[in-house]
Design a protein around this motif. Structure first.
Motif, PDB file in Angstrom:
ATOM      1  N   HIS A  40      13.306 -23.179 -35.335  1.00  0.00           N
ATOM      2  CA  HIS A  40      12.331 -23.089 -36.431  1.00  0.00           C
ATOM      3  C   HIS A  40      11.965 -21.617 -36.595  1.00  0.00           C
ATOM      4  CE1 HIS A  40       8.620 -25.054 -38.529  1.00  0.00           C
ATOM      5  NE2 HIS A  40       8.968 -23.921 -39.117  1.00  0.00           N
ATOM      6  N   HIS A  66      11.693 -18.218 -39.794  1.00  0.00           N
ATOM      7  CA  HIS A  66      11.592 -17.912 -41.231  1.00  0.00           C
ATOM      8  C   HIS A  66      12.064 -16.485 -41.506  1.00  0.00           C
ATOM      9  CE1 HIS A  66       9.360 -21.572 -42.405  1.00  0.00           C
ATOM     10  NE2 HIS A  66       8.820 -21.478 -41.205  1.00  0.00           N
ATOM     11  N   LYS A  68      14.711 -29.446 -45.612  1.00  0.00           N
ATOM     12  CA  LYS A  68      13.273 -29.311 -45.352  1.00  0.00           C
ATOM     13  C   LYS A  68      12.443 -29.760 -46.530  1.00  0.00           C
ATOM     14  CE  LYS A  68       9.407 -26.703 -43.981  1.00  0.00           C
ATOM     15  NZ  LYS A  68       8.997 -25.396 -43.503  1.00  0.00           N
ATOM     16  N   HIS A 113       6.351 -28.890 -35.938  1.00  0.00           N
ATOM     17  CA  HIS A 113       5.171 -28.238 -35.329  1.00  0.00           C
ATOM     18  C   HIS A 113       3.924 -29.108 -35.203  1.00  0.00           C
ATOM     19  CE1 HIS A 113       4.520 -27.717 -39.571  1.00  0.00           C
ATOM     20  NE2 HIS A 113       5.155 -26.565 -39.681  1.00  0.00           N
ATOM     21  N   ASP A 121       8.676 -20.960 -34.745  1.00  0.00           N
ATOM     22  CA  ASP A 121       8.185 -20.902 -36.141  1.00  0.00           C
ATOM     23  C   ASP A 121       7.933 -19.427 -36.513  1.00  0.00           C
ATOM     24  OD1 ASP A 121       7.338 -21.598 -38.661  1.00  0.00           O
ATOM     25  OD2 ASP A 121       5.570 -22.706 -38.010  1.00  0.00           O
TER      26      ASP A 121
HETATM   27 ZN   LIG Z   1       7.695 -22.949 -40.366  1.00  0.00          ZN
END
Ligand SMILES: [Zn+2]
Length: 487
Positions: free
Chosen positions: A63, A65, A155, A269, A342
């Motif tokens: 995870h 970005h 997603k 998450h 994340d």
């Molecule tokens: Zn995320």
């Protein structure tokens, strides 16, 4: 001619699903060629002495970005550098059309080649993409994305249902650049298509949908309540503004729909006791349905009583200490099966604004081992082979990288993290090797720092120095069983 390109001598090899064994590892042609007692050093071109250290499979940070707030290629280099310094060898990163990222939309037939060309020369680690579909045209591209592009995970973020209506996002812009109402009706069609495509490819892996489960229609009202009566602790206020029960509600909505459509779902998450208990509850209720329960480093390492300040704003929010302990209980008992960062690199300058207006998220990929080893192994007795499962083999299996990645066995890619589980260091920005100019963990003392990171047999992090080169990292097509032979 030496038999091996690289040898790891004398380490404690951490085998997911098994335990720890003393062994040497021989690497040839980018793969693990031998795991054995007493391999001969003379048989290798190069050897690393791992005596007293623990050799983990390289982490698969599933995870991430890349490029959400900063120029894409620049972020790919700087943040895969951070990952490499943390023992992460494969990044699975999210992308969606619309604002942020490439700041544009269009069919994936155009966007995906652009994404790949912005990636190709920039990653130090191996990588792959999870893609968001924002329109029905995008949804119709899913089968092509799996078959031709090697993208097998998708997603949906429930917040989209308020963001895409012109005039309803904070600056009145159409954030997702789409005319489709990206609401639960859209999610229903999206899930049906993922489920249909999953049925086609199920012998090769699981085609799945990752969902950010928060309920924006509730948050709109609970945020107003908190703003009218703040406590003075910004992170507690932010948590109260997006209360755990709205996560619970969202998970239940998603689960009913997943069960009806047969869509495998990654519950992203999970931040609170209510969220993780809802995940357990729906997994029992819909037993034939596949749900993955995901935890993050920041929800396991931080709680709002730590007085971290508004820079630690993230969605879902940092919760109470009780919530954090409940997440650990569910990591220890095997319910939470993957731990991820994340990671979303952001600077103070880019984040700007107050608690309510600033951008959410921050990075933490380089703390994968220090947090799992310190908070898990040292403080709570989490066995080391379970750390290898949470950070590597479980994400590799769910996300269709296994056994090319995430396995400690002959034939798998020689992706390794050699970790000193006793070495304690205070977190400073320089050891995180990121473009981010703050860290919520800054100043904390953590044990369990990687000494070496090895990607496909090449050392990319060597005792505090990142030595890998941008462009060495490869795009990994998934499911690997569909796209590669001999894995
Ligand atoms: Zn995320």
């Amino acid at each position: 001619m030496p038999m091996y390109d690289l040898m790891i001598k004398g380490g404690n090899v951490v085998v997911p699903g098994v335990g720890v064994q003393k062994a040497d590892i021989g690497v040839r042609a980018e793969r693990i060629a031998a795991i054995a007692e007493n391999l001969l050093k003379k048989d290798a071109k190069k050897a690393i002495d791992a005596t007293g250290k623990y050799v983990f499979p390289g982490a698969v940070d599933s995870h991430f970005h890349v490029g959400i707030y900063r120029p894409f290629s620049e972020d790919a280099t700087s943040e895969s550098t951070s990952a490499a310094s943390g023992g992460v060898t494969t990044i699975l990163t999210y992308f969606r059309p619309g604002r942020n990222y490439l700041n544009k939309t269009g069919p994936y037939r155009e966007l995906f080649p652009e994404l790949i060309s912005l990636s190709e020369r920039f990653y130090l680690t191996d990588y792959s993409y999870h893609l968001s579909m924002n329109s029905e045209d995008h949804v119709r591209e899913i089968e092509w994305l799996v078959r031709e592009c090697g993208v097998s995970t998708f997603k949906y973020y429930m917040f989209y249902k308020l963001l895409n209506l012109s005039g309803s996002s904070p600056d009145g812009m159409n954030y997702l650049m789409t005319d489709t109402p990206v609401d639960l009706g859209f999610l229903y069609k999206y899930m049906k298509e993922v489920s249909r495509v999953h049925a086609i490819f199920k012998d090769y892996g699981r085609i799945s949908l990752s969902i950010h489960c928060e309920e924006p229609e509730i948050i709109r009202v609970t945020s107003a309540e908190v703003k009218a009566n703040p406590s003075g602790n910004p992170l507690k206020d932010y948590s109260d503004a997006r209360p755990p029960w709205e996560e619970e509600l969202a998970i239940n909505e998603v689960a009913v729909m997943a069960n009806h459509t047969g869509c495998p779902v990654n519950l992203l998450h999970l931040s609170s006791e209510r969220a993780v208990e809802a995940g357990i509850d729906v997994s029992r209720r819909y037993a034939r349905q596949k749900f993955l329960l995901e935890g993050t480093l920041h929800h396991l390492g931080l709680s709002y009583d730590m007085k971290l300040g508004a820079l630690a704003k993230v969605n879902p929010p940092i919760r109470s200490r009780e919530d954090m302990e409940c997440l650990w209980k569910r990591v220890l008992d095997g319910t939470i099966r993957t731990v991820v960062s994340d990671h979303a690199c952001v600077t103070k300058e880019i984040k700007k604004g107050d608690l309510w207006t600033s951008l959410p998220g921050f990075g933490g990929t380089s703390l994968m081992f220090p947090i799992l080893v310190t908070e898990g192994y040292h403080k709570r007795g989490l066995p080391l082979h379970r750390i290898a499962e949470l950070s590597s083999s479980n994400p590799a299996q769910w996300h269709n990288l296994y056994p090319k990645k995430g396995a400690m066995m002959v034939g798998s890619d020689a992706d390794l993290a050699i970790v000193d589980i006793e070495k304690e260091k205070r977190v400073t920005l320089d050891i995180l090797h990121t473009a981010q100019d703050f860290s919520p963990e800054e100043g904390m003392k953590l044990k369990g720092w990687p000494e070496y990171t090895i990607l496909r047999g090449s050392v990319i992090f060597d005792k505090g120095k990142v030595v890998g080169q941008p462009g060495y990292g490869r795009f990994i097509k998934r499911p690997v069983k569909l796209h590669y032979e001999g894995v």
